[in-house]
Design a protein around this motif. Sequence first.
Motif, short mmCIF file in Angstrom:
data_model
loop_
_atom_site.label_atom_id
_atom_site.label_comp_id
_atom_site.label_asym_id
_atom_site.label_seq_id
_atom_site.Cartn_x
_atom_site.Cartn_y
_atom_site.Cartn_z
N GLU A 89 0.81 -1.43 -0.04
CA GLU A 89 -0.19 -0.06 0.00
C GLU A 89 0.97 1.26 -0.01
N LYS A 90 1.80 1.15 0.88
CA LYS A 90 2.62 2.37 0.85
C LYS A 90 3.29 2.67 -0.63
N GLY A 91 3.77 1.66 -1.35
CA GLY A 91 4.52 2.02 -2.48
C GLY A 91 3.33 2.26 -3.74
N ASN A 92 2.01 2.11 -3.27
CA ASN A 92 0.85 2.49 -4.08
C ASN A 92 0.37 3.86 -4.02
N GLN A 93 0.86 4.47 -2.96
CA GLN A 93 -0.13 5.88 -2.74
C GLN A 93 0.35 6.99 -4.01
N VAL A 94 -0.84 7.23 -4.40
CA VAL A 94 -0.69 8.38 -5.35
C VAL A 94 -0.88 9.78 -5.01
N ASN A 95 0.00 10.65 -5.24
CA ASN A 95 -0.47 12.03 -4.64
C ASN A 95 -0.75 12.97 -5.91
N LEU A 96 -2.21 12.89 -6.11
CA LEU A 96 -2.71 13.65 -7.04
C LEU A 96 -3.50 14.95 -6.37
N TYR A 97 -2.85 16.17 -6.96
CA TYR A 97 -3.33 17.36 -6.55
C TYR A 97 -3.60 18.34 -7.74
N PRO A 98 -4.47 19.17 -7.31
CA PRO A 98 -5.55 19.40 -6.36
C PRO A 98 -6.29 18.34 -6.45
N ASN A 99 -7.19 18.13 -5.49
CA ASN A 99 -8.36 17.23 -5.71
C ASN A 99 -9.42 17.60 -4.77
N PRO A 100 -10.32 18.21 -5.12
CA PRO A 100 -10.98 17.98 -6.37
C PRO A 100 -10.30 18.81 -7.64
N SER A 102 -10.07 21.11 -11.05
CA SER A 102 -10.93 22.09 -11.87
C SER A 102 -10.62 21.77 -13.60
N ASP A 103 -9.11 22.32 -13.84
CA ASP A 103 -8.51 22.40 -15.15
C ASP A 103 -7.60 21.14 -15.37
N TYR A 104 -6.63 20.99 -14.69
CA TYR A 104 -5.62 19.90 -14.32
C TYR A 104 -5.12 19.73 -13.28
N PHE A 105 -4.43 18.28 -13.02
CA PHE A 105 -3.87 17.79 -11.90
C PHE A 105 -2.26 17.51 -12.19
N THR A 106 -1.62 17.58 -11.24
CA THR A 106 -0.40 16.81 -11.24
C THR A 106 -0.13 15.60 -10.30
N LEU A 107 0.76 14.79 -10.46
CA LEU A 107 0.97 13.69 -9.78
C LEU A 107 2.08 13.52 -8.63
N GLY A 108 3.32 14.52 -9.06
CA GLY A 108 4.42 14.44 -8.32
C GLY A 108 5.32 13.33 -8.33
N PHE A 109 4.85 12.44 -9.12
CA PHE A 109 6.02 11.29 -9.57
C PHE A 109 6.12 11.09 -11.03
N ALA A 110 7.26 10.35 -11.48
CA ALA A 110 7.19 10.13 -12.89
C ALA A 110 6.42 8.97 -13.39
N THR A 111 5.82 9.14 -14.42
CA THR A 111 4.90 8.09 -15.11
C THR A 111 5.30 8.04 -16.61
N SER A 112 5.02 6.89 -17.30
CA SER A 112 5.31 6.80 -18.51
C SER A 112 3.89 6.95 -19.41
N LYS A 113 2.80 6.62 -18.66
CA LYS A 113 1.56 6.59 -19.18
C LYS A 113 0.54 6.83 -17.95
N VAL A 114 -0.55 7.65 -18.34
CA VAL A 114 -1.60 7.83 -17.56
C VAL A 114 -2.99 7.67 -18.40
N LYS A 165 -13.94 15.83 -10.55
CA LYS A 165 -13.74 16.92 -11.41
C LYS A 165 -14.84 17.94 -11.13
N ASN A 166 -14.61 19.13 -10.89
CA ASN A 166 -15.42 20.11 -10.73
C ASN A 166 -16.31 20.46 -11.94
#
Length: 166
Positions: A89-100, A102-114, A165-166
Amino acid sequence: ANTTTLTVNIKITNSSLASTQLKDVVILANFETTAQNMIPAFQYTGAWYNLMDNSTINVTNVNTPISLAPGEYRIYGNKQANLAIEDFEKGNQVNLYPNPVSDYFTLGFATSKVDIYSITGQLVKTFNTNGNADYQFSVSGLTSGLYLVKTFDENNKVRVVKFIKN
């Protein structure tokens, strides 16, 4: 399985594993309509673990009967069942912000695809981020509601989080 009763005794051993690993398992099952005393015939004496609840039994005689109620089963192993849920569970936490969002969000870690899915499971958006940890995911075109974000890292490990999503 015993041919005269509906009892099952299964032994599994993986001799290529070290004794410090879960390498020996005994499964006992009673499919009779009455309680049965079953001879477990453990592979050896010593501590055995009920893999359903990790309780311990000390086996001093491998043939001491174990009583099972009708329909009951037991799964014993030479080591506890360690699934490391906490680490998973620790390894799979995702920090998505802001949440809710409005227009866009960031994850704060590297991804190759979302991938973004509607709550009904429909894929509504895909982003190829090329490992950019600061990627801004634009969702301004999505209607208000709950969404699932499925992220893939460079090793194709998956993490999932919800956002509103607002």
